[in-house]
Each structure stands twice: as structure tokens, then as C-alpha cells.
Design a protein around this motif. Structure first.
Motif, mmCIF file in Angstrom:
data_model
loop_
_atom_site.group_PDB
_atom_site.id
_atom_site.type_symbol
_atom_site.label_atom_id
_atom_site.label_comp_id
_atom_site.label_asym_id
_atom_site.label_seq_id
_atom_site.Cartn_x
_atom_site.Cartn_y
_atom_site.Cartn_z
ATOM 1 N N MET A 1 82.358 76.135 -14.745
ATOM 2 C CA MET A 1 83.615 75.864 -15.437
ATOM 3 C C MET A 1 84.358 77.196 -15.611
ATOM 4 S SD MET A 1 83.130 72.613 -15.744
ATOM 5 C CE MET A 1 84.541 72.077 -16.739
ATOM 6 N N SER A 2 85.664 77.125 -15.744
ATOM 7 C CA SER A 2 86.472 78.344 -15.948
ATOM 8 C C SER A 2 86.156 78.992 -17.288
ATOM 9 C CB SER A 2 87.965 78.022 -15.942
ATOM 10 O OG SER A 2 88.363 77.347 -14.791
ATOM 11 N N PHE A 3 85.781 78.165 -18.262
ATOM 12 C CA PHE A 3 85.478 78.637 -19.632
ATOM 13 C C PHE A 3 84.742 77.486 -20.313
ATOM 14 C CE2 PHE A 3 89.665 76.821 -19.304
ATOM 15 C CZ PHE A 3 89.688 75.873 -20.321
ATOM 16 N N ASP A 4 84.239 77.706 -21.524
ATOM 17 C CA ASP A 4 83.526 76.640 -22.226
ATOM 18 C C ASP A 4 84.440 75.433 -22.440
ATOM 19 O OD1 ASP A 4 81.361 78.282 -22.358
ATOM 20 O OD2 ASP A 4 81.607 78.810 -24.477
ATOM 21 N N THR A 5 83.994 74.288 -21.953
ATOM 22 C CA THR A 5 84.776 73.054 -22.106
ATOM 23 C C THR A 5 84.962 72.735 -23.588
ATOM 24 O OG1 THR A 5 84.008 72.202 -20.002
ATOM 25 C CG2 THR A 5 84.747 70.569 -21.627
ATOM 26 N N SER B 1 88.139 55.596 -34.356
ATOM 27 C CA SER B 1 89.421 54.998 -33.993
ATOM 28 C C SER B 1 90.506 55.663 -34.836
ATOM 29 C CB SER B 1 89.376 53.494 -34.256
ATOM 30 O OG SER B 1 90.579 52.918 -33.805
ATOM 31 N N GLY B 2 91.619 55.980 -34.193
ATOM 32 C CA GLY B 2 92.687 56.687 -34.886
ATOM 33 C C GLY B 2 92.674 58.184 -34.622
ATOM 34 N N ASP B 3 91.660 58.662 -33.913
ATOM 35 C CA ASP B 3 91.602 60.093 -33.564
ATOM 36 C C ASP B 3 92.510 60.409 -32.385
ATOM 37 O OD1 ASP B 3 89.736 60.914 -35.425
ATOM 38 O OD2 ASP B 3 88.019 60.838 -34.056
ATOM 39 N N LEU B 4 93.195 61.527 -32.461
ATOM 40 C CA LEU B 4 93.687 62.170 -31.245
ATOM 41 C C LEU B 4 92.572 63.119 -30.805
ATOM 42 C CD1 LEU B 4 97.452 63.101 -31.839
ATOM 43 C CD2 LEU B 4 96.480 61.073 -30.728
ATOM 44 N N VAL B 5 92.263 63.124 -29.515
ATOM 45 C CA VAL B 5 91.151 63.953 -29.023
ATOM 46 C C VAL B 5 91.695 64.922 -27.971
ATOM 47 C CG1 VAL B 5 88.813 63.955 -28.115
ATOM 48 C CG2 VAL B 5 89.663 61.946 -29.345
ATOM 49 N N LEU B 6 91.469 66.219 -28.237
ATOM 50 C CA LEU B 6 92.016 67.265 -27.371
ATOM 51 C C LEU B 6 90.939 67.765 -26.401
ATOM 52 C CD1 LEU B 6 94.281 70.174 -28.618
ATOM 53 C CD2 LEU B 6 92.374 70.619 -27.074
ATOM 54 N N PHE B 7 91.274 67.772 -25.130
ATOM 55 C CA PHE B 7 90.373 68.273 -24.080
ATOM 56 C C PHE B 7 91.021 69.488 -23.430
ATOM 57 C CE2 PHE B 7 89.594 63.780 -24.515
ATOM 58 C CZ PHE B 7 88.211 63.663 -24.436
ATOM 59 N N ASP B 8 90.313 70.591 -23.396
ATOM 60 C CA ASP B 8 90.804 71.810 -22.732
ATOM 61 C C ASP B 8 89.675 72.299 -21.845
ATOM 62 O OD1 ASP B 8 92.048 74.125 -21.925
ATOM 63 O OD2 ASP B 8 92.375 74.908 -23.947
ATOM 64 N N LEU B 9 89.922 72.335 -20.533
ATOM 65 C CA LEU B 9 88.834 72.656 -19.601
ATOM 66 C C LEU B 9 89.404 73.088 -18.257
ATOM 67 C CD1 LEU B 9 88.746 70.083 -17.406
ATOM 68 C CD2 LEU B 9 87.903 68.914 -19.428
ATOM 69 N N GLY B 10 88.534 73.572 -17.412
ATOM 70 C CA GLY B 10 88.938 73.931 -16.058
ATOM 71 C C GLY B 10 87.713 74.206 -15.221
ATOM 72 N N VAL B 11 87.894 74.239 -13.915
ATOM 73 C CA VAL B 11 86.763 74.496 -13.019
ATOM 74 C C VAL B 11 87.016 75.772 -12.217
ATOM 75 C CG1 VAL B 11 86.482 71.999 -12.761
ATOM 76 C CG2 VAL B 11 87.615 73.292 -10.958
ATOM 77 N N VAL B 12 85.919 76.379 -11.758
ATOM 78 C CA VAL B 12 86.019 77.456 -10.769
ATOM 79 C C VAL B 12 85.731 76.817 -9.410
ATOM 80 C CG1 VAL B 12 85.199 79.710 -10.026
ATOM 81 C CG2 VAL B 12 85.155 79.097 -12.458
ATOM 82 N N HIS B 13 86.671 76.969 -8.491
ATOM 83 C CA HIS B 13 86.576 76.313 -7.182
ATOM 84 C C HIS B 13 86.923 77.343 -6.113
ATOM 85 C CE1 HIS B 13 87.081 73.225 -4.112
ATOM 86 N NE2 HIS B 13 88.304 73.658 -3.885
#
Lengths: 366, 366
Positions: free
Chosen positions: B189-193, B215-227
Motif C-alpha cells: 500500500m502507498s501508506f497505512d490504509t 447505521s447513520g455513520d459516514l465512513v471515510l476511506f483513505d488508501l492507495g497502492v504501490v503499482h
């Protein structure tokens, strides 16, 4: 005497005005605060005759406090020159800083030039050896964390053994292991988990990949976890299905070499003697040319740290040192075996931190 | 003109005898060889009037050849002084090296002192800005890799959406995502997911943990891959169950800010103007104080590289630049939303590399 006091005492002894420590592992060692500041300035400034302070990005101040650093914390923001903030703070603590100790193997040239500019060309002194010498002896609190880290590495090998079966790929095995560790709260591995099956284990360039396990494979696992800031590092080689005579022979040689080194660990023995103890076993068995690396390496906040256990290191082992013992035999294209334990030198001998069995485990899952 | 030739041309223009590049990302950029040599010496030496060479640990020579470097490769072993090997090789290529360009933001003081010693106190020149300026413009081959890396990041968000359900923890979601990527061949991964649910997404210090999704949560995903040596970096914020009016309002403001910045990307616009375009949308909506970071950062071999998109960077965007646009609003204790795309500047405007939808995705799994 705590770690900061030890360093202060050293500065007084050497007549060095101050030390500025910026290697994040050393900052953690001295302050308890672990952070990767990337290009931003993070450091601990220790004076021979004043209270130390920590400098970090402003937004990290709460984390530094939570980490237990009780001294002054100076924040800086991106619109400031952090070196100017450092100099201003240091000058308020100490009248004159004419000699400054730094980690020459870590500090970059641009920061060195900035220190020269702000501190008026002080004399620089390399602090690397002193910090390494401090870190090489673990105290009881560090040993307890290293025991816990090693127990998690043992657990990883248990998971490996449980999931060893025909048809599973190296990457799938790696994933099962890391998933199980995550469920136990492990967020970081010490290094990329290695799973190598069959002849791949015999290659120094082997990378965990898509190879499917077959009956008759020896499968090499090399992995470790980061736990409370400290690393473990274990290698075990497991057999999937009945091994050949050659596989059993090579395994047994490596196991005896590891055991011999382990039995030789005590205060007073040198790194070179330990390396020779293991190497002699392998050489006598006729596989000397296939043991192509050093016996082991120190273990702690870094997964590779002092001491290095190789044939020309005459460093004397002392109680509190922690390192790996990891002899291996790699017959190209045929068989690769390595067995690695984490061990601590005690007052009288050795404590083995990793406990997964070393008798060849023959797994019959299909 | 290939990259080495560009650098040679620069050395001639600046009348610098040679450049020694040791930052592993820059070594990869110039040679195609990616390696983390730890404390061992790895570098590319480029001369104004001689053929370049690569220096690396002896055992890595086959890997360097396989990576496609066609120039000379000089190996060194642990029992040698690698700097002495470097000096001997360089002296055989070029009569006199009186000026030497180095990366001052990467080279350590001990290596700098060794260069001084072996090369007889040459004049040093900082090469950092030049290499950064080269790397900031991506060629078509690099763009193609970055498109592939972005597609894998999109896929990760699809996996996230598919697994979003009540009761699953942040860590379990992270594990599902990384497992799916591993099955597609992603090894790093580019950094810790990052997975942050509910009010945790509103904290700048939030870490992926054991929080169970509700239920009712907004869930934030920040991630990337090394390719293939290049990084992607995506953020999406998904809704689990019906969002509140406030959540919808904040989401829509961030979405419009990101869209406004995206529409403003073209050659000639400055980094500061792009930052202001997004910030204006958020400020006008009354949330300006909650957009607490820069708009974005360059992306390539490093996950954070030039250009930095902040309010005081007047760097002019050019075709071939690749960076993130990632406005966010974080209302402490309440709601956190960030939307991040990877984009490339084209001759006429913008190419958006990440394609996962930006309309708020409302997921109804339980």
C-alpha cells in the motif's frame, strides 16, 4: 539514572554542550514518543546543564504529551523555519552551544548546514556510537515488551502451521497470518512477511508470490511484528507432507547449528564466536558454502540494530542484549532451511524469547 | 532525451562535473532499479562528459540488470569501503571531479564527510530542486502506470462499499480491502490504509481501530497502492444507512469544492489558485474553519511529492503534472468528510485518474 540522565552524564564527561537527536527511533527511545515526521523537524535536544526539550510539528504536541514525555515540548508550524525555532529555544536554555552532538548517520546535509548557520559553526560530534551503545542493552521494561512481541511471532507461526495445505499460495498464507495478527491488535509487521515454498526457499532473491504449495515442500516463514514500538523476528521452516531424506538432513543440520549457537550465548562470548559456533556445525556437515549470511542481528526498536553477529565482530555479549540467531542452508534449486530465534543474554546465559518448536513439524493437510 | 541525458545536459549547463544520486526513489526514477539498501550504499553517478554508472551491493547486481539498467554496474561487498569503491570507479571515468551535485535533503552527514575525504573537498551543489523539477512532469509511460494504480484504488473503494455493514469494525474493513487487493497482485500500500467511522472521521488524529460501524455513520476511506513503483491515493466517504441532513449538507459542500477545483485544473493555473477555488466553496458555505489542511499534493514514485497545493504556492501547473485534490470538512465530534481524486494536467485541462463515483453512496447492508 533514566535515559536522558545517562545522555546528560555522557555530555558532561565528553564536554559537549548539547545533543540534538532526530532519528525517530532514537527520539522514541529517549522520549517515548514515536512519530514519523517525514520532512518536518522532530527531535530531542539534551543539554549538559539544562533541562531537555522536544521539538515537533505543532499538531503533534498532544500525541507527544500522551506518549509520556514530561519535559518541555516546542511546536512549530509549516510557515516557520523550524531550525530557527530550535535555535531560539536552545539559546534560551543554554548560554552558549559551541559543541553539538548529532547522529551523523541520520542527519541530512541540509539540516547540518542549517545548524551550522543558526548555531554559528559549532564543533560537531558524532553521537551515533553512544546511542547505539545505550540501545544495545535492554532494561526490564524493554525485555517485557520484546517477550510479548516474540509471543505474537510464535502465534503467527502457529497460524501458518494451521493453514499449511496443498494448493494454497504463498500470498494467501501470508494474508491468513497477517489477518490473524490484526485480530490480535497488531497494526504493523517488522518487515514484509516472507513465505517461500519448495525450491524458492533456497533462493536469496525469493519473494512471496503466487506459487501453490505442494506436498513435499519445505515452506519457509520469516516474519515479525511491531509491538509497543519494539520488533520481533522469527523464522521457521515447516514440512508439508513427508519430507525427503535430503530435506530432513539439511533441516537437522540447521537445527543443530541454531541449538549450538543458542547454548553458547552468555555474557563474555563474542559475536564472532557465536557465528563460528553455528558455522562450524554446518561446515562439518559439508554445507558450509550454503550458509551465505551472518548468524544474526540485534533486535529492538529497529528490526536490525546492534550488535551484528558476524565472523569479524569481536563485540562482547553482555546481559540485556537481544538479538536473533538465524543460521540457514540454501542449496540452489533444491532446498532452503532457516531457523531463527530471538534471544536475550541473561546474567548467567540465555533467555529464548521465541518458543515455537524447532523439531521439524510435518503437516499432513490436503 | 532520456532522463540521464537530461541530467547530463543540466550538469553541462551548470558546469558541474558529476552528480551522485542516492535517494532510492530518485535512483529508481533514473535507473529503473527499485531497492531499499538500508545502510548499504546505492547510487547512480552521472557525469557531464562520461557514461553513468550504478553502484549497489554486490548481491543486488542481478536485480539491477533485470530492472533494465544498461549502463555499468559496480558492486561492493560489506568488507569494502563502498565510498572508496565509488571514488575509484568515478576517477577512472573522469579526470577531475571538482564540483559534485548531491541531494542535500537526503544525503547523511557521514556520507557527505566521506565524499569530502575521498574526492578532496569538492564544491557541493544541491541537486534536489532539479530532480524534483524533472520528476514533477510525468511522461506517457509514467501516466499509464499511474492510471493503473488509480484503477486499483477505485477497486479498493468498491470492495469497501460491498463490505460496508453494521457491526463490522474499521480494522476488519481494512483487512477485507487489503485482502482483495493482494488477490489482484498488490504487494504494498502507498501508506497505512485508513478507515474511520462516524465522529472518528472528524478527528485529525483518528486511527483505524476497533470501532464497530453503526447505521447513520459516514465512513471515510483513505488508501492507495504501490503499482510498478508508482503510488495512487484516493479518499471516499460513504454513508451506512440514511444520513442526517447535516451529514448530507457537509458532504455536498465537500463534493462541490472538489468539483470546483477539478474544473479549474489546466496548464497555467497556480497551485494557490486551485487551493483557493476549493476553499472559497467551503468558506462561502460557512465551514471554512473546518478545512484545516492543504488542497493536495503531487503523486508519483512518492505518495507525497511535488507540487504541494497550498495557498502560498504560486507554482504554475503544466501538462504532465499529477497530484491529488482532497478538500475536507471536519466538524469536531460530529462529522468528517473528505473526497480525494488523483488528477493529471493535460494540454487542455484535466484527466481524472480515479473514477469511483462522488455522489454520496448510501449503503443499506445490515
Amino acid at each position: 539514572m533514566n535515559k536522558i540522565e545517562q545522555l546528560q552524564s555522557y555530555l558532561n564527561e565528553m564536554e559537549i554542550d548539547a545533543a540534538f537527536i532526530t532519528n525517530p527511533d532514537n527520539v522514541f527511545y529517549l522520549s517515548g514518543f514515536k512519530s514519523d515526521p517525514h520532512e518536518r523537524l522532530l527531535g530531542v535536544m539534551v543539554f549538559k546543564d539544562a533541562a531537555p526539550f522536544l521539538i515537533c510539528p505543532q499538531m503533534e504536541i498532544p500525541d507527544a504529551q500522551n506518549a509520556g514525555w514530561s519535559g518541555d515540548i516546542i511546536g512549530h508550524v509549516d510557515t516557520e523555519n523550524a531550525m530557527e525555532v530550535l535555535h531560539r529555544t536552545a539559546s534560551a536554555k543554554s548560554d552558549s552551544i559551541r559543541t553539538l552532538a548529532i547522529e551523523k548517520s541520520h542527519m541530512t546535509v541540509d539540516r547540518y548546514e542549517a545548524l551550522n548557520e543558526f548555531f554559528g559553526n559549532p564543533s560537531f560530534f558524532a553521537l551515533d556510537d553512544k546511542v547505539n551503545a545505550m540501545r544495545v542493552i535492554k532494561d526490564e521494561a524493554e525485555l517485557e515488551i520484546l517477550r510479548e512481541a516474540a509471543a505474537l511471532a510464535d502465534y503467527a507461526i502457529e497460524v501458518a502451521a494451521k493453514n499449511l495445505r496443498e494448493g494454497i499460495t504463498e500470498i494467501e498464507l501470508m494474508t491468513e497470518i497477517e489477518l490473524a495478527l490484526k485480530k490480535r491488535g497488531v497494526t504493523h509487521m517488522s518487515f514484509d512477511t516472507t513465505v517461500l515454498a519448495g525450491s524458492k526457499a533456497a533462493s536469496p532473491h525469493g519473494k512471496t508470490g503466487d506459487r501453490k504449495l505442494q506436498s513435499g515442500d519445505l515452506v519457509l516463514f520469516d516474519l515479525g511484528v511491531v509491538h509497543k514500538g519494539y520488533c520481533s523476528d522469527i523464522t521457521r521452516t515447516l514440512a508439508l507432507g513427508e519430507p525427503s531424506e535430503e530435506q530432513k538432513e539439511v533441516y537437522e543440520i540447521v537445527r543443530r547449528a541454531e541449538e549450538a549457537a543458542l547454548n553458547a550465548v552468555k555474557p563474555g562470548v563474542t559475536a564472532a564466536e557465536l557465528d563460528k559456533t553455528a558455522r562450524d556445525v554446518i561446515e562439518k556437515a559439508g554445507y558450509g558454502e550454503y550458509f551465505t549470511h551472518r548468524l544474526g542481528h540485534g533486535l529492538g526498536i529497529s528490526v536490525h540494530e546492534f550488535p551484528s553477529l558476524h565472523g569479524s565482530n569481536n563485540m562482547v555479549m553482555e546481559a540485556g542484549m537481544v538479538f536473533t540467531l538465524e543460521p540457514g542452508v540454501y542449496v540452489p534449486g533444491k532446498v532452503g532451511v532457516r531457523i531463527e530465534d530471538d534471544v536475550a543474554v541473561t546474567e548467567t546465559g540465555v533467555e529464548v524469547l521465541t518458543k515455537f518448536p524447532k523439531e521439524l513439524q510435518i503437516i499432513h493437510h490436503s
